[in-house]
Design a protein around this motif. Structure first.
Motif, PDB file in Angstrom:
ATOM      1  N   LEU A  48      22.368  13.980  22.278  1.00 28.05           N
ATOM      2  CA  LEU A  48      21.341  12.528  22.641  1.00 28.05           C
ATOM      3  C   LEU A  48      19.963  12.457  22.489  1.00 28.05           C
ATOM      4  N   LEU A  49      19.419  13.758  22.395  1.00 25.02           N
ATOM      5  CA  LEU A  49      17.608  13.209  22.250  1.00 25.02           C
ATOM      6  C   LEU A  49      17.306  12.359  21.194  1.00 25.02           C
ATOM      7  N   ASP A  50      18.153  12.798  19.959  1.00 26.59           N
ATOM      8  CA  ASP A  50      18.046  12.196  18.769  1.00 26.59           C
ATOM      9  C   ASP A  50      17.659  10.233  19.003  1.00 26.59           C
ATOM     10  N   PRO A  51      16.014   9.620  18.672  1.00 30.64           N
ATOM     11  CA  PRO A  51      16.523   8.661  18.553  1.00 30.64           C
ATOM     12  C   PRO A  51      17.405   7.750  17.434  1.00 30.64           C
ATOM     13  N   SER A  52      17.817   8.294  16.556  1.00 36.41           N
ATOM     14  CA  SER A  52      18.481   7.485  15.797  1.00 36.41           C
ATOM     15  C   SER A  52      19.870   7.951  16.184  1.00 36.41           C
ATOM     16  N   GLY A  53      20.231   8.159  16.868  1.00 37.54           N
ATOM     17  CA  GLY A  53      21.519   8.961  17.699  1.00 37.54           C
ATOM     18  C   GLY A  53      22.688   7.676  18.249  1.00 37.54           C
ATOM     19  N   GLU A  54      24.013   7.886  17.798  1.00 40.47           N
ATOM     20  CA  GLU A  54      25.472   7.197  18.337  1.00 40.47           C
ATOM     21  C   GLU A  54      25.752   6.787  19.753  1.00 40.47           C
ATOM     22  N   HIS A  55      25.233   8.233  20.790  1.00 42.42           N
ATOM     23  CA  HIS A  55      25.734   8.751  21.588  1.00 42.42           C
ATOM     24  C   HIS A  55      25.257   8.585  23.312  1.00 42.42           C
TER      25      HIS A  55
END
Length: 209
Positions: free
Chosen positions: A195-202
């Motif tokens: 969730l902390l990944d700025p490029s994430g897909e969630h």
């Protein structure tokens, strides 16, 4: 009549519903939602259930723009890096007045000012996202546009039964914001870090217990 998945989303949906209530969104309202994170996405669902006819979503993350269009194909999605949400709001509203209500669901100064720019004269801006530091605003623009700014903190707990009822009736498809399910042992790597990944897909990840 409410599934476990849906029940797990009643609490964050209450945050979104409170913002929609404070904005007095109703049948035919035109709306801007700034931010398509989990609260922004739930705000879109609540605004549509309340009767909004036009919903514009401003979101810089391409994955979240894709997800929100999957949740509500009728939304107009704007990348604020390439298009000014306020200009889009004026282009899509009668007489180019801007939206009736703009909901700030990010908690950033630029997002708040985007909402002020996009809303019509006499409209409402609702702060849904929590601002962790002071924001610089153009108070004269607030005055010239004669807007109302509604500040929110969480929600009244008595809204929970109402939300559960709307979910059970099929009017609030909150389960659409669920983008993953993990076991409790994976909560750090596949939960928080994802969730902390700025490029994430969630948007929302449910933890199986």
């Amino acid at each position: 009549e409410v599934t476990d998945d849906q029940a797990a989303l009643i609490e964050p949906t209450a945050v979104a519903m409170y913002g929609v209530d404070r904005g007095q969104i109703g049948a035919g309202s035109t709306v801007l939602v700034s931010g398509a994170g989990p609260i922004g996405a739930l705000t879109v669902i609540c605004a549509r259930a309340a009767g909004a006819s036009l919903i514009i979503v401003s979101e810089p993350n391409p994955n979240r723009r894709r997800i929100i269009q999957g949740i509500d194909p009728a939304v107009v999605v704007v990348d604020p890096a390439t298009s000014k949400p306020g200009d889009v709001a004026r282009d899509l509203t009668e007489d180019n007045v801007g939206v009736d209500v703009a909901l700030e669901c990010v908690g950033l100064e630029v997002s708040l000012n985007t909402c002020v720019d996009a809303v019509r004269r006499g409209g409402k801006v609702v702060q849904v996202g929590l601002h962790m530091k002071p924001a610089s605003v153009d108070a004269m623009l607030w005055a010239l546009k004669d807007i109302s700014v509604e500040a929110t903190w969480c929600y009244p707990t008595y809204v929970w039964p109402r939300i559960a009822g709307l979910i059970a009736a099929g009017n609030l498809p909150v389960e659409k914001v669920i983008t993953g399910r993990i076991d409790a042992d994976d909560v750090v790597e596949k939960g928080f870090e994802a969730l902390l990944d700025p490029s994430g897909e969630h948007l929302k990840i449910l933890v199986n217990t």
